[in-house]
Scaffold this motif. Structure first.
Motif, short mmCIF file in Angstrom:
data_model
loop_
_atom_site.label_atom_id
_atom_site.label_comp_id
_atom_site.label_asym_id
_atom_site.label_seq_id
_atom_site.Cartn_x
_atom_site.Cartn_y
_atom_site.Cartn_z
N PRO B 9 -24.13 53.34 -22.66
CA PRO B 9 -24.97 53.83 -23.76
C PRO B 9 -26.13 52.88 -24.07
O PRO B 9 -27.23 53.32 -24.38
CB PRO B 9 -24.00 53.89 -24.93
CG PRO B 9 -22.66 54.02 -24.31
CD PRO B 9 -22.73 53.27 -23.03
N SER B 10 -25.88 51.57 -23.95
CA SER B 10 -26.92 50.62 -24.27
C SER B 10 -28.10 50.75 -23.31
O SER B 10 -29.26 50.71 -23.72
CB SER B 10 -26.38 49.19 -24.19
OG SER B 10 -25.22 49.10 -24.97
N THR B 13 -30.10 53.84 -24.21
CA THR B 13 -30.91 53.59 -25.39
C THR B 13 -32.14 52.75 -25.04
O THR B 13 -33.26 53.06 -25.44
CB THR B 13 -30.08 52.83 -26.45
OG1 THR B 13 -28.84 53.50 -26.60
CG2 THR B 13 -30.80 52.77 -27.77
#
Ligand SMILES: Nc1ncnc2c1ncn2[C@@H]1O[C@H](COP(=O)(O)OP(=O)(O)O)[C@@H](O)[C@H]1O
Ligand SMILES: [Mg+2]
Lengths: 354, 273
Positions: B9-10, B13
């Motif tokens: 997810p990082s 993002t």
């Protein structure tokens, strides 16, 4: 002349007739409740009086004026809703002033009346708050002040207490009634809560399926129910099947033995009847006490402690149990579950239902 | 809750942030390079010194303010009435309000020119004010999907039926109810609809250009063809303006009645009882 007259009201939504031939004559300053199960048409009657619904047939008169064709804002009524319906953008004072401003009351008179109304509902000093800063009970008080500020001819309340906690509900109903008495506002109150209706009203209209089943004082409704529906809807009721043996003397045969009703009955001998009586009409007879004329025995099955009263259920015949309410007096020992007891009932407290 | 660093997810993002900010940063960097060999705000100064810029911006602001006013006056009573009395018609009205998203604005403006052209019964395009009116009407139509949605959502949040009945029982007329009860209670929704309208109108090109109005949209396009650094400066300023508007929208949406938009620290909150 009555202040609010509802004549032969009928209201249908499509094929569904929800108010049937409804009549009501309210005296000036009278407090009347419309009481009945959910969906029986109470709100519809109230909304027709307010002008939010048009009746299919029938008329509504307020103070001698036929208002059936008038729009709600021309009827000079006050209304309270279950959801409070305060205007979120206005302060408490702004809410109470709304109706006064609409009817063109001067600014100084408005201020004076707003203060007076807020004092009356116990919210002096709350004028600058907004509705979201108040509790439910306080909001409903503001709604009451707002409804009565323009001095309406009739006050209409649709379950205004149903959204509140039990304690506040009881306190507020007393306050509403006290203010209603003080101002002498003719008030029509809708509720499904029989205790509320009984406690507050001068007269109660018990409704069932769009019809008024009985109109009477709380005392009449409770003690002399006009129909089986009213008897069953109001309070708890014991039912006993019976066969009429002697109409002249009121002798009946029941599963608990023969009983005398001590009055003559209009039905013919051999008719099947239902006898009905309240749990508090039954008395537990202590050992050694003189037996009343109508007595029978039973076995205590359950015991419910309700505070001021203790409610028993006793099996008096095969598959037949009756409820018994006893006062809970300190120092008096009540019998335990499983005991055989002797029960008595005064003949005049037995209702005969067809 | 598990606050452990999660690699997948990082990364997503980070990629999203880069995708958004790198071009923006590049444009910003470029806008500062008008003077050779140094970083300066010369491009911004040049934009502001241009009289055409100020005129175009003023014109567009006035036109969108008019569009906001007309739009709100059209949409609020309509949405109110549909919710109150014609709930079955709501899908139809909603569909109509969405049409501007499907029909290109070029089609709209050609329709306007044909309907109100010099040889029509109502030749609005022959006069300046008439053409301005057409532009504002076009803007109202363009912003309809956003305005209607915002207002309709605002109305869903309050019990308009009961509030209306409460006001009626107190003797209020329909107009009074709309203006003193409904409008103030959906103010946040109207304001966010207004900001969306504003940002659409400010950048709008097709209608303004074909009606030959010297609005901000055509000005930006013209500038983009004629100059190098100024368009980048304009783009950065538009972004900044959009963000300010978004911030204001949030602030209005979260505002409680009786509160100012900006609460000073020494102002006391009224206590909850
Ligand atoms: N606007 C309406 N359209 C159709 N049916 C309705 C409408 N309002 C009420 N009803 C029906 O009328 C009946 C009586 O409703 P109501 O007067 O609200 O009952 P109560 O207040 O006693 O619970 C219900 O069956 C309800 O579904
Ligand atoms: Mg109801």
């Amino acid at each position: 002349m009555s202040l609010l007259t509802i004549r032969s009201l009928v209201k249908s939504f499509g094929a569904n007739t929800v108010v049937k031939d409804f009549d009501l004559h309210m005296q000036d300053s009278e407090f009347i409740s419309l009481l009945g199960p959910s969906g029986c048409g109470k709100t519809t009657v109230l909304r027709i009086v307010a002008g939010f619904e048009t009746p299919s047939t029938g008329s509504v008169e307020i103070d001698g004026q036929n208002v059936t064709g008038l729009r709600p804002n021309q009827r000079k009524i006050g209304m309270m809703f279950q959801s409070y319906a305060l205007f979120p953008n206005l302060t408490v004072a702004g809410n109470v002033a709304f109706g006064l401003k609409v009817s063109g009351v001067s600014a100084s008179e408005t201020t004076r009346r707003v203060d007076e109304m807020l004092a009356m509902v116990g919210l002096s000093g709350f004028g600058a708050r907004y509705p979201y800063q108040l509790s439910g009970g306080q909001q409903q008080r503001v709604a009451l002040a707002r409804a009565i500020a323009p001095r309406p001819r009739v006050l209409l309340l649709d379950e205004p207490l149903s959204a509140l906690d039990a304690k506040i509900r009881v306190a507020l109903r007393g306050e509403i009634r006290a203010i209603q008495r003080e101002l002498g506002i003719t008030t029509l109150f809708v509720t499904h809560d029989q205790e509320e209706a009984m406690a507050m009203s001068d007269r109660v209209v018990v409704m069932n399926g769009g019809r008024a089943e009985q109109v009477g004082t709380p005392d009449e409704i409770y003690n002399r129910p006009a129909s089986r529906f009213v008897a069953q809807f109001i309070g708890a009721l014991n039912m006993l099947p019976a066969t009429l043996r002697d109409a002249a003397t009121g002798m009946v045969e029941t599963p608990i033995g023969p009983l005398s009703l001590e009055r003559s009955l209009p039905q013919s001998n051999g008719t099947a009847l239902t006898l009905a009586f309240r749990p508090e009409s039954l008395r537990l007879i202590a050992d050694g006490e003189a037996l009343p004329p109508q007595n029978f025995s039973g076995r205590l099955m359950t015991r419910e402690f309700l505070g001021a009263i203790v409610r028993f259920r006793a099996e008096v015949a095969k598959d037949l149990t009756l409820g018994i309410d006893c006062f809970n007096r300190t120092g008096e020992t009540l019998p335990q579950i499983g005991h055989e007891v002797r029960l008595g009932i005064p003949a005049q407290e037995i209702l005969v239902l067809n | 809750m598990n606050r452990r660093f999660r690699i997948g997810p990082s990364l997503v993002t980070l990629a999203a942030i880069l995708y958004f900010f790198v071009p923006l940063y590049a444009a910003f960097q470029f806008s500062l390079q008008m003077k050779r060999g140094e970083l300066s705000l010369a491009a911004y100064g040049s934009v502001f010194q241009d009289g055409v810029f100020i005129n175009a911006l003023t014109f567009s602001i006035l036109a969108s303010a008019a569009a906001i006013l007309f739009g709100a006056l059209l949409v609020v009573p309509t949405a109110y009435w549909v919710r109150l009395r014609l709930p079955k018609l709501r899908p139809v009205v909603e569909f109509i309000s969405l049409l501007p998203l499907i029909i290109p604005s070029v089609v709209l403006v050609f329709g306007q020119i044909r309907m109100f052209g010099s040889s029509s019964i109502l030749p609005l395009t022959t006069s300046d004010w008439g053409t301005n009116l057409l532009l504002v009407i076009g803007y109202v139509v363009l912003s309809l999907p956003y305005m209607f949605r915002a207002v309709d959502n605002g109305m869903a949040a309050i019990d308009i039926a009961t509030l209306t009945e409460a006001a009626e029982s107190l003797g209020a007329s329909r107009a009074r109810i709309v203006f003193t009860i409904i409008f103030p209670n959906i103010r946040a929704a109207v304001v966010s609809g207004a900001f969306l309208t504003f940002s659409i109108c400010l950048g709008e090109f097709a209608i303004a250009s074909l009606l030959n109005r010297s609005a901000f949209g055509p000005y930006m396009v013209q500038l983009g063809q004629d100059r190098a650094y100024e368009p980048a400066a304009l783009a950065i300023m538009s972004f900044a303006l959009t963000w300010v508007l978004m911030g204001l929208m949030q602030a209005f949406a979260n505002m409680k009645p009786g509160q100012g938009l900006f609460r000073l620290p020494f102002q006391k909150k009224s206590p909850r009882p």
